[in-house]
Design a protein around this motif. Structure first.
Motif, short mmCIF file in Angstrom:
data_model
loop_
_atom_site.label_atom_id
_atom_site.label_comp_id
_atom_site.label_asym_id
_atom_site.label_seq_id
_atom_site.Cartn_x
_atom_site.Cartn_y
_atom_site.Cartn_z
N CYS A 80 84.49 24.31 75.06
CA CYS A 80 84.87 24.01 73.68
C CYS A 80 85.86 22.83 73.64
O CYS A 80 87.02 23.00 74.01
N SER A 143 84.17 31.79 65.94
CA SER A 143 84.34 30.41 66.35
C SER A 143 85.60 30.31 67.21
O SER A 143 86.57 31.03 66.98
N THR A 146 90.28 30.49 68.09
CA THR A 146 90.83 31.34 67.03
C THR A 146 92.11 31.95 67.58
O THR A 146 92.14 32.44 68.70
N ILE A 161 91.69 29.87 62.42
CA ILE A 161 90.43 29.49 63.06
C ILE A 161 90.43 27.98 63.20
O ILE A 161 90.63 27.26 62.22
#
Length: 175
Positions: A80, A143, A146, A161
């Motif tokens: 990510c 998602s 978080t 988030i």
């Protein structure tokens, strides 16, 4: 002939009523399961779901170990980009809060090179591995990143988030 039509109509009507009731009971079951699932989710003003996870070093860490302390819980993944971008700021925040808050980073992709990422970025706060994905589920993570802020009583005070800058993190922990 009329008797046959009435009998067939009655049977069809009974059949349709039976199907409707079966469908309704399945819908009610689904509603109950959804409601129970919602009770387990991590919502602001509710008790943070308990967990027990292992660190990169193999030590067990439980959320209940932090009862009486303020805790920041961050869900993240090595794949990510926003997660990777905010980790240096998380490290700075961890150094700045100097024991006023504990920080737990829960990695949701432990099959990747989490240790390499942690070493390369000189992360010193605990990184926990959610191998089964159950904690990710119990916190209703849709998602990453978080982040949750949990108070001394284990109640979720805030939820964010998305990635945060250091300034946003400092604002996030003020309450």
């Amino acid at each position: 002939m009329i008797k046959k039509v009435l009998m067939i109509s009655t049977l069809l009507l009974l059949f349709m009523v039976g199907i409707t009731q079966a469908t309704d009971s399945e819908s009610n079951e689904e509603k109950i399961n959804l409601q129970q699932g919602m009770k387990m989710s991590a919502d602001v003003s509710k008790q943070a779901p308990e967990f027990s996870l292992r660190t990169l070093e193999g030590n067990e860490v439980k959320l209940s170990d932090y009862k009486g302390k303020k805790v920041i819980i961050n869900f993240w993944a090595t794949w990510c980009p926003p997660c990777k971008a905010e980790m240096p700021a998380m490290q700075k925040l961890y150094e700045r809060v100097n024991g006023q808050f504990d920080l737990l980073a829960i990695n949701i992709d432990p099959k990747n090179d989490v240790a390499g990422f942690v070493n390369d970025n000189r992360i010193t706060f605990p990184v926990l591995l959610d191998e089964s994905g159950k904690i990710n589920e119990s916190y209703s993570i849709l998602s990453v990143p978080t982040t949750f802020l949990v108070d001394e009583k284990g109640i979720i005070v805030k939820k964010h988030i998305g990635a945060m800058t250091l300034d946003q993190m400092e604002e996030f922990i003020s309450y």
